[in-house]
Design a protein around this motif. Structure first.
Motif, mmCIF file in Angstrom:
data_model
loop_
_atom_site.group_PDB
_atom_site.id
_atom_site.type_symbol
_atom_site.label_atom_id
_atom_site.label_comp_id
_atom_site.label_asym_id
_atom_site.label_seq_id
_atom_site.Cartn_x
_atom_site.Cartn_y
_atom_site.Cartn_z
ATOM 1 N N HIS A 148 14.228 -12.762 -6.633
ATOM 2 C CA HIS A 148 14.890 -11.487 -6.865
ATOM 3 C C HIS A 148 14.017 -10.583 -7.733
ATOM 4 N N GLU A 149 14.162 -9.296 -7.523
ATOM 5 C CA GLU A 149 13.458 -8.325 -8.356
ATOM 6 C C GLU A 149 14.258 -8.022 -9.625
ATOM 7 N N PHE A 150 15.382 -8.673 -9.797
ATOM 8 C CA PHE A 150 16.234 -8.433 -10.962
ATOM 9 C C PHE A 150 16.621 -9.766 -11.584
ATOM 10 N N ASP A 151 16.960 -9.707 -12.858
ATOM 11 C CA ASP A 151 17.424 -10.882 -13.575
ATOM 12 C C ASP A 151 18.914 -11.062 -13.325
ATOM 13 N N ILE A 152 19.404 -12.260 -13.522
ATOM 14 C CA ILE A 152 20.831 -12.518 -13.303
ATOM 15 C C ILE A 152 21.700 -11.677 -14.245
#
Length: 325
Positions: A148-152
């Motif tokens: 993913h390009e984002f953190d959880i």
């Protein structure tokens, strides 16, 4: 920070420009109508970092302009501050539903306007830093599946869900409600159980699909009572509901869970995407301006997370040790 101020009153635009300059924001362009502003934005000669939109304008009002602005890819996340003398809840709701980030009341107070612009500056700077960080990571990241390009913990943007607004905007919305509005409202959080496992297994598209399924289920169950909602990251949705009576959340949790179970959500490979949710008991928003809204949100998220842990402990098998006679 480049600012575009839109108001049909030239005197208001002059005041706004002077007040913004006194607060340190000197790069301000102005427009006397929504149509002219939309033309400026579409031309793209200048990309603005913050928009100040008057609600009451002839032909195209600020709420309609805000909706059109949010449909433009370049301005999907740009801070939008609505300007109005109207304090009725209906106007506030419509403004935030259209995509407003914040709300400033007329007549303007330089301290309040400065605070709103500073908040917009923080949002703008944070997004610039995040974009730069993502670019750096992408440049050094090997190609791999399910990354993913984002953190959880990031406040992932979820498209196409009615009454779902940005997390920061939800806090600003709550600050705009009158004392009577706060007393007749309640706040609670809906937490996706085992969000870490879903994040680890799902592709980016599947993860956002899971979030969308939950947001849709919440909306379908509580829409009749009226609400505003935001995704806070880490599988948590914060809801500001117009329902006045505080009740235990177990019944609402069951309704939303039943709705999700009926969906039979799946991963792209056909494997079941089992989504379970937990809801903490609601709290009444604090009517004191001195108490930060984020503290209220943190409390309801903590209650939802406690509910997750409680359900897990209830499912643990009981160890029975046979004692010889």
């Amino acid at each position: 920070m480049k600012i575009l101020a839109v108001d049909d009153d030239p005197y208001i635009l002059e005041i706004l420009t002077m007040m913004a300059a006194r607060a340190g924001f000197t790069d301000v362009s102005t427009s006397l109508s929504g149509e002219i502003a939309l033309d400026m934005l579409n031309k793209g000669d200048v990309v603005f970092d913050c928009l100040l939109l008057d609600i009451s304008m002839p032909d195209m009002d600020g709420i309609e302009l805000c909706q059109l602005v949010r449909s433009m890819p370049a301005y999907r996340k740009t801070p939008v501050i609505m300007l109005t003398a109207m304090t009725e809840k209906d106007y506030i709701d419509r403004a935030f539903q259209a995509g407003a980030t914040d709300y400033a009341n007329k007549p303007f107070d330089i301290v309040e306007l400065n605070a709103r612009l500073r908040m917009a500056q923080e949002v703008f700077s944070a997004r610039q830093e995040a974009a730069a960080a993502i670019s750096t990571v992408d440049a050094h990241r090997p190609e791999a599946a399910n990354q993913h390009e984002f953190d959880i913990y990031d406040e992932v943007q979820i498209e196409g869900v009615k009454d779902l607004i940005e997390y920061a905007a939800l806090g600003n919305y709550l600050t705009q409600l009158s004392r009577a509005g706060l007393v007749s409202s309640q706040v609670y959080a809906v937490k996706i159980d085992r969000i870490e496992a879903i994040y680890a297994r799902a592709s980016t598209e599947e993860f956002i699909y899971a979030l969308t399924e939950v947001a849709d289920a919440i909306g379908d169950v509580i829409r009749s009572s009226g609400y505003m909602m935001a995704y806070a990251g880490n599988g948590a949705f914060v809801v500001v509901s117009n329902k006045a009576t505080l009740e235990p959340s177990v019944g609402l949790e069951t309704e939303i869970q039943d709705f999700l179970d009926e969906k039979n959500s799946e991963y792209d490979n056909g494997a079941p995407l089992d989504i379970e949710v937990s809801i903490g008991n609601p709290i009444r928003p604090n009517t004191s301006k001195s108490q930060r809204i984020r503290r209220t949100f943190d409390r309801v998220i903590a209650r939802a997370e406690s509910r997750v842990l409680k359900k897990r402990s209830e499912l643990r098998p009981v160890n029975i040790r046979l004692v010889g006679r």
